[in-house]
Design an enzyme around this catalytic site. Structure first.
Site, PDB file in Angstrom:
ATOM      1  N   ASP A 248       2.272   2.246   7.997  1.00  0.00           N
ATOM      2  CA  ASP A 248       1.119   1.450   7.576  1.00  0.00           C
ATOM      3  C   ASP A 248       1.555   0.175   6.851  1.00  0.00           C
ATOM      4  O   ASP A 248       1.198  -0.053   5.692  1.00  0.00           O
ATOM      5  CB  ASP A 248       0.227   2.312   6.659  1.00  0.00           C
TER       6      ASP A 248
ATOM      7  N   ASP B  47       0.862  -1.197   0.000  1.00  0.00           N
ATOM      8  CA  ASP B  47       0.000   0.000   0.000  1.00  0.00           C
ATOM      9  C   ASP B  47       0.892   1.238   0.000  1.00  0.00           C
ATOM     10  O   ASP B  47       0.681   2.193   0.741  1.00  0.00           O
ATOM     11  CB  ASP B  47      -0.939   0.000   1.208  1.00  0.00           C
TER      12      ASP B  47
HETATM   13  N1  LIG Z   1       4.082   6.689  13.923  1.00  0.00           N
HETATM   14  C1  LIG Z   1       3.354   7.724  13.502  1.00  0.00           C
HETATM   15  N2  LIG Z   1       3.743   8.991  13.758  1.00  0.00           N
HETATM   16  C2  LIG Z   1       3.010  10.044  13.339  1.00  0.00           C
HETATM   17  N3  LIG Z   1       1.856   9.929  12.660  1.00  0.00           N
HETATM   18  C3  LIG Z   1       1.410   8.685  12.372  1.00  0.00           C
HETATM   19  C4  LIG Z   1       2.127   7.525  12.778  1.00  0.00           C
HETATM   20  N4  LIG Z   1       1.457   6.433  12.351  1.00  0.00           N
HETATM   21  C5  LIG Z   1       0.373   6.895  11.716  1.00  0.00           C
HETATM   22  N5  LIG Z   1       0.320   8.241  11.718  1.00  0.00           N
HETATM   23  C6  LIG Z   1      -0.730   9.087  11.129  1.00  0.00           C
HETATM   24  O1  LIG Z   1      -1.934   8.351  11.142  1.00  0.00           O
HETATM   25  C7  LIG Z   1      -2.431   8.155   9.819  1.00  0.00           C
HETATM   26  C8  LIG Z   1      -3.031   6.767   9.701  1.00  0.00           C
HETATM   27  O2  LIG Z   1      -2.063   5.785   9.985  1.00  0.00           O
HETATM   28  P1  LIG Z   1      -1.895   4.496   9.089  1.00  0.00           P
HETATM   29  O3  LIG Z   1      -0.890   3.622   9.745  1.00  0.00           O
HETATM   30  O4  LIG Z   1      -1.644   4.909   7.683  1.00  0.00           O
HETATM   31  O5  LIG Z   1      -3.330   3.815   9.264  1.00  0.00           O
HETATM   32  P2  LIG Z   1      -4.524   3.514   8.241  1.00  0.00           P
HETATM   33  O6  LIG Z   1      -4.501   2.019   8.107  1.00  0.00           O
HETATM   34  O7  LIG Z   1      -5.735   4.000   8.956  1.00  0.00           O
HETATM   35  O8  LIG Z   1      -4.239   4.226   6.955  1.00  0.00           O
HETATM   36  C9  LIG Z   1      -1.226   8.387   8.920  1.00  0.00           C
HETATM   37  O9  LIG Z   1      -1.600   8.873   7.656  1.00  0.00           O
HETATM   38  C10 LIG Z   1      -0.426   9.410   9.683  1.00  0.00           C
HETATM   39  O10 LIG Z   1      -0.903  10.706   9.398  1.00  0.00           O
HETATM   40 MG   LIG Z   2      -2.579   4.599   5.881  1.00  0.00          MG
END
Ligand SMILES: Nc1ncnc2c1ncn2[C@@H]1O[C@H](COP(=O)(O)OP(=O)(O)O)[C@@H](O)[C@H]1O
Ligand SMILES: [Mg+2]
Length: 293
Positions: free
Chosen positions: A235, A218
């Site tokens: 992610d 992804d």
């Molecule tokens: N370790 C992190 N530090 C800062 N922001 C984060 C972190 N992990 C996720 N985010 C924020 O949260 C959002 C969603 O996280 P993500 O892992 O992409 O989950 P999803 O599966 O909902 O897309 C990301 O786009 C980012 O903006």
């Molecule tokens: Mg994401």
């Protein structure tokens, strides 16, 4: 934009009035909730972040999730949950504080909307008694997979946040960004030298494939954070090993997205060339980051 009902959201009232939260009146849950209530003010709608509302609470904090958080708070993994950073279909990510500084806490929904709408056809049908539980189990496996993928990537030097702990549907990792300012997504910044960023991301993808044996699956400007002038990959729950029957297809999709990204910025990068580079060009061995497997 703000629904008046949500604006006046009083967590206590909601808890008392909503049938869904009846379980909270049971003494053991009541005690548990009282113990963590003031540590999750940031998500209850009090304090600095008033836009946090009932929808967040309902989507994320079911009984099993509150129990998991309670446990993580008791064992000292988290001190407080402060405010949501992002809300998604599958998970919410929160800014939280620990005794070693800020962290990101990713809480996967144990009941998503799709599942909820299906549940009414399944609950009460004796043939499918265990489905809710199976769904929860699946989420747990997913979280463990994300955790393991993160460690594996860090072992091969790929900049992904360091994972600290996981419990059921909750994953705790390094916050990418500054203390009170989570890093923006690549999507939300304009980089000085897109071609340089493209080259770097393509190399990261090649290292990931050739050294970690993983396709992110992804890879997009939504799942790359931009911090200190460097990309951070996030992610990674859906990343698969090359032995997965669809790994090649996922890899092609990832490379295609990256090539589309750079070409939208006015460049003319060839997809086939990029693909060959990811698959075959010799890649460096990045030094491992702490807490890789
Ligand atoms: N370790 C992190 N530090 C800062 N922001 C984060 C972190 N992990 C996720 N985010 C924020 O949260 C959002 C969603 O996280 P993500 O892992 O992409 O989950 P999803 O599966 O909902 O897309 C990301 O786009 C980012 O903006
Ligand atoms: Mg994401």
């Amino acid at each position: 934009m703000v629904d008046p009902d949500w604006e006046n959201f009083d967590p206590d009232e909601i808890m008392k009035s909503s049938k869904e939260y009846d379980w909270m009146n049971e003494p053991r849950f009541k005690r548990m909730f009282e113990e963590i209530e003031d540590k999750i003010q940031g998500v209850l709608g009090a304090g600095r972040y008033e836009w946090v509302d009932r929808r967040v609470f309902d989507a994320v904090f079911d009984r099993s999730t509150l129990l998991s958080l309670h446990k993580l708070m008791q064992s000292g993994e988290i001190e407080t949950i402060d405010y949501p950073i992002a809300r998604g279909k599958e998970a919410h990510v929160f800014h939280a504080t620990t005794n070693h500084g800020p962290v990101a806490v990713k809480i996967f929904h144990t009941t998503n909307a799709v599942f909820k709408s299906l549940a009414k056809y399944i609950d009460g049908d004796p043939r499918f008694g265990g489905l809710k539980r199976r769904h929860r189990e699946l989420v747990k496996i997913w979280v463990r997979k994300e955790y393991r993928n993160m460690r594996r990537m860090r072992k091969h030097g790929i900049r992904v946040p360091k994972p600290y702990a996981l419990l059921n549907n909750v994953l705790i990792m390094d916050l990418v960004g500054n203390e009170n300012e989570p890093a923006p997504r690549l999507r939300d910044v304009s980089v000085d030298d897109p071609m340089k960023v493209f080259e770097e991301l393509l190399e990261i993808m090649a290292v990931c494939w050739q050294n970690c044996d993983l396709a992110h699956s992804d890879f997009s400007e939504y799942n790359i954070l931009w911090h200190d002038n460097q990309p951070w990959i996030i992610d990674v729950g859906q990343a698969v090993v090359s032995a997965h029957p669809s790994s090649n297809e996922f890899l092609v999709r990832d490379v295609t997205r990256l090539v589309d990204w750079i070409n939208k910025k006015g460049y003319n990068v060839n997809l086939a060339d990029s693909m060959i580079r990811v698959l075959e060009d010799p890649v460096p061995e990045y030094p491992a980051l702490p807490s890789g497997d």
